[in-house]
Motif scaffolding. Structure first.
Motif, PDB file in Angstrom:
ATOM      1  N   VAL A 290      -0.742  -0.299   2.118  1.00 18.18           N
ATOM      2  CA  VAL A 290      -1.430   0.870   1.172  1.00 18.18           C
ATOM      3  C   VAL A 290      -2.605   0.547   0.696  1.00 18.18           C
ATOM      4  O   VAL A 290      -2.818   0.955  -0.485  1.00 18.18           O
ATOM      5  CB  VAL A 290      -0.290   1.158   0.185  1.00 18.18           C
ATOM      6  CG1 VAL A 290       1.187   1.468   0.407  1.00 18.18           C
ATOM      7  CG2 VAL A 290      -0.080  -0.087  -0.874  1.00 18.18           C
ATOM      8  N   LYS A 291      -3.494  -0.120   1.511  1.00 17.12           N
ATOM      9  CA  LYS A 291      -4.819  -0.292   0.867  1.00 17.12           C
ATOM     10  C   LYS A 291      -5.996   0.507   1.755  1.00 17.12           C
ATOM     11  O   LYS A 291      -6.994   0.228   1.418  1.00 17.12           O
ATOM     12  CB  LYS A 291      -5.198  -1.853   1.119  1.00 17.12           C
ATOM     13  CG  LYS A 291      -4.114  -2.850  -0.109  1.00 17.12           C
ATOM     14  CD  LYS A 291      -4.443  -2.182  -1.502  1.00 17.12           C
ATOM     15  CE  LYS A 291      -3.335  -2.992  -2.541  1.00 17.12           C
ATOM     16  NZ  LYS A 291      -3.738  -2.838  -3.783  1.00 17.12           N
ATOM     17  N   ALA A 292      -5.584   1.083   2.642  1.00 23.36           N
ATOM     18  CA  ALA A 292      -6.527   1.831   3.367  1.00 23.36           C
ATOM     19  C   ALA A 292      -7.494   2.957   2.551  1.00 23.36           C
ATOM     20  O   ALA A 292      -8.604   2.991   2.795  1.00 23.36           O
ATOM     21  CB  ALA A 292      -5.831   2.807   4.474  1.00 23.36           C
ATOM     22  N   PHE A 293      -6.893   3.420   1.371  1.00 21.98           N
ATOM     23  CA  PHE A 293      -7.630   4.557   0.797  1.00 21.98           C
ATOM     24  C   PHE A 293      -8.664   3.537  -0.355  1.00 21.98           C
ATOM     25  O   PHE A 293      -9.834   3.949  -0.387  1.00 21.98           O
ATOM     26  CB  PHE A 293      -6.770   5.244  -0.403  1.00 21.98           C
ATOM     27  CG  PHE A 293      -7.591   5.990  -1.286  1.00 21.98           C
ATOM     28  CD1 PHE A 293      -8.368   7.130  -0.694  1.00 21.98           C
ATOM     29  CD2 PHE A 293      -7.267   5.942  -2.451  1.00 21.98           C
ATOM     30  CE1 PHE A 293      -8.948   7.897  -1.499  1.00 21.98           C
ATOM     31  CE2 PHE A 293      -8.166   6.808  -3.446  1.00 21.98           C
ATOM     32  CZ  PHE A 293      -8.960   7.794  -2.978  1.00 21.98           C
ATOM     33  N   ALA A 294      -8.122   2.504  -0.919  1.00 22.50           N
ATOM     34  CA  ALA A 294      -9.082   1.676  -1.722  1.00 22.50           C
ATOM     35  C   ALA A 294      -9.953   1.013  -0.790  1.00 22.50           C
ATOM     36  O   ALA A 294     -11.191   0.731  -1.419  1.00 22.50           O
ATOM     37  CB  ALA A 294      -8.258   0.581  -2.304  1.00 22.50           C
ATOM     38  N   GLN A 295      -9.959   0.375   0.558  1.00 27.36           N
ATOM     39  CA  GLN A 295     -10.531  -0.260   1.234  1.00 27.36           C
ATOM     40  C   GLN A 295     -11.849   0.444   1.964  1.00 27.36           C
ATOM     41  O   GLN A 295     -12.930   0.099   2.101  1.00 27.36           O
ATOM     42  CB  GLN A 295     -10.066  -1.084   2.302  1.00 27.36           C
ATOM     43  CG  GLN A 295      -9.216  -2.197   1.546  1.00 27.36           C
ATOM     44  CD  GLN A 295      -8.950  -3.396   2.732  1.00 27.36           C
ATOM     45  OE1 GLN A 295      -9.308  -3.220   4.023  1.00 27.36           O
ATOM     46  NE2 GLN A 295      -8.382  -4.566   2.493  1.00 27.36           N
ATOM     47  N   ASN A 296     -11.379   1.779   2.400  1.00 27.39           N
ATOM     48  CA  ASN A 296     -12.454   2.563   2.948  1.00 27.39           C
ATOM     49  C   ASN A 296     -12.185   4.235   2.501  1.00 27.39           C
ATOM     50  O   ASN A 296     -11.815   4.903   3.335  1.00 27.39           O
ATOM     51  CB  ASN A 296     -12.129   2.490   4.599  1.00 27.39           C
ATOM     52  CG  ASN A 296     -13.423   2.580   5.315  1.00 27.39           C
ATOM     53  OD1 ASN A 296     -14.530   2.665   4.762  1.00 27.39           O
ATOM     54  ND2 ASN A 296     -13.096   2.416   6.789  1.00 27.39           N
ATOM     55  N   ASN A 297     -12.647   4.111   1.360  1.00 31.02           N
ATOM     56  CA  ASN A 297     -12.301   5.503   0.704  1.00 31.02           C
ATOM     57  C   ASN A 297     -13.096   6.666   1.561  1.00 31.02           C
ATOM     58  O   ASN A 297     -12.273   7.828   1.628  1.00 31.02           O
ATOM     59  CB  ASN A 297     -13.201   5.397  -0.453  1.00 31.02           C
ATOM     60  CG  ASN A 297     -12.704   6.747  -1.457  1.00 31.02           C
ATOM     61  OD1 ASN A 297     -13.514   7.670  -1.403  1.00 31.02           O
ATOM     62  ND2 ASN A 297     -11.718   6.732  -2.498  1.00 31.02           N
ATOM     63  N   GLY A 298     -14.320   6.557   1.776  1.00 31.21           N
ATOM     64  CA  GLY A 298     -15.014   7.800   2.561  1.00 31.21           C
ATOM     65  C   GLY A 298     -14.262   8.269   3.746  1.00 31.21           C
ATOM     66  O   GLY A 298     -13.835   9.460   3.776  1.00 31.21           O
ATOM     67  N   PRO A 299     -13.875   7.524   4.665  1.00 30.75           N
ATOM     68  CA  PRO A 299     -13.247   7.931   6.030  1.00 30.75           C
ATOM     69  C   PRO A 299     -11.847   8.517   5.738  1.00 30.75           C
ATOM     70  O   PRO A 299     -11.349   9.401   6.320  1.00 30.75           O
ATOM     71  CB  PRO A 299     -13.446   6.927   6.929  1.00 30.75           C
ATOM     72  CG  PRO A 299     -14.449   6.044   6.787  1.00 30.75           C
ATOM     73  CD  PRO A 299     -14.396   6.129   5.052  1.00 30.75           C
ATOM     74  N   TYR A 300     -11.284   8.078   4.842  1.00 35.91           N
ATOM     75  CA  TYR A 300      -9.903   8.248   4.314  1.00 35.91           C
ATOM     76  C   TYR A 300      -9.760   9.592   3.741  1.00 35.91           C
ATOM     77  O   TYR A 300      -9.036  10.428   4.222  1.00 35.91           O
ATOM     78  CB  TYR A 300      -9.324   7.164   3.472  1.00 35.91           C
ATOM     79  CG  TYR A 300      -7.873   7.354   2.881  1.00 35.91           C
ATOM     80  CD1 TYR A 300      -7.007   6.413   3.343  1.00 35.91           C
ATOM     81  CD2 TYR A 300      -7.485   8.617   2.211  1.00 35.91           C
ATOM     82  CE1 TYR A 300      -5.431   6.374   3.046  1.00 35.91           C
ATOM     83  CE2 TYR A 300      -6.089   8.507   1.900  1.00 35.91           C
ATOM     84  CZ  TYR A 300      -5.241   7.506   2.203  1.00 35.91           C
ATOM     85  OH  TYR A 300      -3.849   7.559   1.900  1.00 35.91           O
ATOM     86  N   ARG A 301     -10.743   9.784   2.925  1.00 37.70           N
ATOM     87  CA  ARG A 301     -10.844  11.281   2.147  1.00 37.70           C
ATOM     88  C   ARG A 301     -11.374  12.101   3.184  1.00 37.70           C
ATOM     89  O   ARG A 301     -10.656  13.480   3.370  1.00 37.70           O
ATOM     90  CB  ARG A 301     -12.026  11.191   1.288  1.00 37.70           C
ATOM     91  CG  ARG A 301     -11.729  10.189  -0.074  1.00 37.70           C
ATOM     92  CD  ARG A 301     -12.906  10.204  -0.965  1.00 37.70           C
ATOM     93  NE  ARG A 301     -13.307  11.491  -1.320  1.00 37.70           N
ATOM     94  CZ  ARG A 301     -13.271  11.833  -2.669  1.00 37.70           C
ATOM     95  NH1 ARG A 301     -12.673  11.460  -3.523  1.00 37.70           N
ATOM     96  NH2 ARG A 301     -13.763  13.184  -2.952  1.00 37.70           N
ATOM     97  N   ALA A 302     -11.990  11.818   4.210  1.00 40.50           N
ATOM     98  CA  ALA A 302     -12.579  12.910   5.160  1.00 40.50           C
ATOM     99  C   ALA A 302     -11.470  13.229   6.272  1.00 40.50           C
ATOM    100  O   ALA A 302     -11.416  14.605   6.371  1.00 40.50           O
ATOM    101  CB  ALA A 302     -13.626  12.451   6.042  1.00 40.50           C
ATOM    102  N   LYS A 303     -10.612  12.165   6.533  1.00 38.46           N
ATOM    103  CA  LYS A 303      -9.550  12.944   7.391  1.00 38.46           C
ATOM    104  C   LYS A 303      -8.646  13.513   6.679  1.00 38.46           C
ATOM    105  O   LYS A 303      -7.948  14.228   7.219  1.00 38.46           O
ATOM    106  CB  LYS A 303      -8.854  11.437   8.024  1.00 38.46           C
ATOM    107  CG  LYS A 303      -7.676  11.556   8.854  1.00 38.46           C
ATOM    108  CD  LYS A 303      -7.954  12.520  10.197  1.00 38.46           C
ATOM    109  CE  LYS A 303      -7.090  12.919  10.922  1.00 38.46           C
ATOM    110  NZ  LYS A 303      -7.310  13.632  12.044  1.00 38.46           N
ATOM    111  N   LEU A 304      -8.316  13.059   5.609  1.00 40.90           N
ATOM    112  CA  LEU A 304      -7.434  13.687   4.888  1.00 40.90           C
ATOM    113  C   LEU A 304      -7.726  15.252   4.393  1.00 40.90           C
ATOM    114  O   LEU A 304      -6.959  16.218   4.721  1.00 40.90           O
ATOM    115  CB  LEU A 304      -7.107  13.088   3.464  1.00 40.90           C
ATOM    116  CG  LEU A 304      -5.991  13.643   2.425  1.00 40.90           C
ATOM    117  CD1 LEU A 304      -4.807  13.865   2.940  1.00 40.90           C
ATOM    118  CD2 LEU A 304      -5.896  12.824   1.089  1.00 40.90           C
TER     119      LEU A 304
END
Length: 315
Positions: A290-304
Motif C-alpha cells: 500500500v505504498k505505491a501512492f506515497a512513493q510515486n504520487n505523480g504516475p499513480y494520480r495520472a493512472k487513476l
C-alpha cells in the motif's frame, strides 16, 4: 516384540497423535483469535496508527473539512460509522473509501484529499470491528461486502439517482470493494479501484501462518478454517474474492506494488485471471504494501485519473 509391547506402542502412538491434534487445535485457536479479534483498545491503537502514518498536512486538511458522521445498521445489528465530506461545488461524483486491516477510516485521509480535490463527495467508513464502528470480529472484507452495498444504497438515497460512485480500497479494503463488485449493486457504481488486494481469505491465511508465524499451513489453516465456521458461520475457504470477480460487471483498476510482502504480488495474477469484465492494471515496481501512492504520487494520480475519466464518462 510381545503383544503387550505392541499394544503399548499403539497406545503411545495414539496418545501422541491425540496430543498433536489437541496442540495444533489450541495453537490454531490462539492464532485465529489473534488474527480476528479487535478489542476497544486495539481499535483505538488502529486509529492512532492510521493517523500516525499520514503526513501532518494531510491530517490538518482532514480536520479543516469538518467531516460529518453517517451511520448504517447492518443485517446482524452492528452500527457502522463513516465520515462524509461534501465537495466545494455541486457534483454528481462520489467515492466510498475502504481502509486496511487493523486501521481505521483515518488511513484513507490522503486518498480522501485527492478525490475531494477532484470534486467528489467523499464517504470514509470504519469497517466492522474497526475505529468507531461496532463489532469485535474482523471480517477480512467478506461480511464487509454486504456492509458496502448498504453504504452505496445510503449514498444514492442521500445524493440522488444521478450520482456516479467509485469504490476505492487498500489491502483488506481492496478485497472489500472487489467482493462488493460481485454483489447485486446499483448501476450508480461506475468503477472499482483495488490497491494491494488479495484473492481469498484462505490463501492469505496460508501466507500469514507460514511467513509470520513460521508454521506449516497444514494443519493449522484448515483447523482455523473450521474454527471460523463455528464462530462466525462462514469458512475462510468460502471467502473467495475471485468468485465475486467472476460476477462483477463494473470496470476495475488493480494497483499493486511489486515489492509487496504482506499481500504477495502473485495475488494480483489470481485476481486478474478471475475478472469477468474489464480491468486495468498499474504496477509500482519498487513499492511495498500500500505504498505505491506515497512513493510515486505523480504516475499513480495520472493512472487513476485516466481510468476514472474513462469509466465515469463512458455513458
Amino acid at each position: 516384540m510381545t503383544k503387550q509391547h505392541r499394544l503399548g506402542l499403539v497406545d503411545g502412538m495414539l496418545i501422541a497423535g491425540a496430543a498433536t491434534v489437541v496442540g495444533a487445535t489450541a495453537i490454531s485457536a490462539l492464532a485465529y483469535r489473534a488474527a480476528t479479534h479487535m478489542s476497544p483498545q486495539l481499535k483505538q491503537k488502529g486509529q492512532q496508527l492510521a493517523i500516525g502514518e499520514n503526513t501532518d498536512a494531510d491530517n490538518a486538511w482532514y480536520l479543516k473539512q469538518l467531516p460529518t458522521e453517517r451511520r448504517i445498521v447492518t443485517a446482524d445489528g452492528l452500527t457502522l460509522r463513516a465520515s462524509y465530506i461534501a465537495p466545494k461545488m455541486p457534483s454528481h461524483q462520489a467515492v466510498i473509501l475502504a481502509h486496511g486491516i487493523g486501521h481505521s477510516r483515518e488511513q484513507m485521509i490522503p486518498y480522501a484529499r485527492l478525490f475531494h480535490d477532484w470534486g467528489y463527495h467523499v464517504l470514509m467508513p470504519d469497517a466492522r470491528a474497526h475505529g468507531d464502528s461496532d463489532g469485535h470480529v474482523i471480517g477480512f472484507g467478506w461480511p464487509d461486502r454486504k456492509d458496502y452495498v448498504q453504504w452505496i444504497e445510503s449514498l444514492v438515497s442521500e445524493l440522488g439517482d444521478s450520482v456516479k460512485i467509485v469504490l476505492f480500497g487498500i489491502s483488506m479494503g481492496a478485497a472489500t470493494v472487489l467482493a462488493t463488485a460481485g454483489e447485486p449493486i446499483p448501476d450508480n457504481v461506475k468503477a472499482v479501484v483495488a490497491d494491494s488486494g488479495f484473492a481469498s481469505v484462505y490463501k492469505m491465511a496460508q501466507h500469514v501462518v507460514y511467513h509470520d508465524y513460521h508454521l506449516p499451513a497444514f494443519p493449522f489453516v484448515p483447523i482455523a478454517d473450521r474454527i471460523s465456521q463455528l464462530m462466525t458461520g462462514t469458512r475462510f475457504l468460502k471467502q473467495d474474492v475471485t468468485l465475486q470477480l467472476a460476477k462483477a460487471k463494473v470496470p476495475i483498476l488493480f494497483i499493486h506494488g511489486r515489492q509487496d510482502t504482506v499481500v504477495p504480488f502473485d495475488q494480483l495474477e489470481l485476481l486478474l485471471d478471475a475478472v469477468g469484465g474489464s480491468a486495468e492494471v498499474y504496477v509500482e515496481d519498487k513499492a511495498p504494501h500500500v505504498k505505491a501512492f506515497a512513493q510515486n504520487n505523480g504516475p499513480y494520480r495520472a493512472k487513476l485519473q485516466q481510468f476514472l475519466n474513462q469509466t465515469l464518462n463512458a455513458d
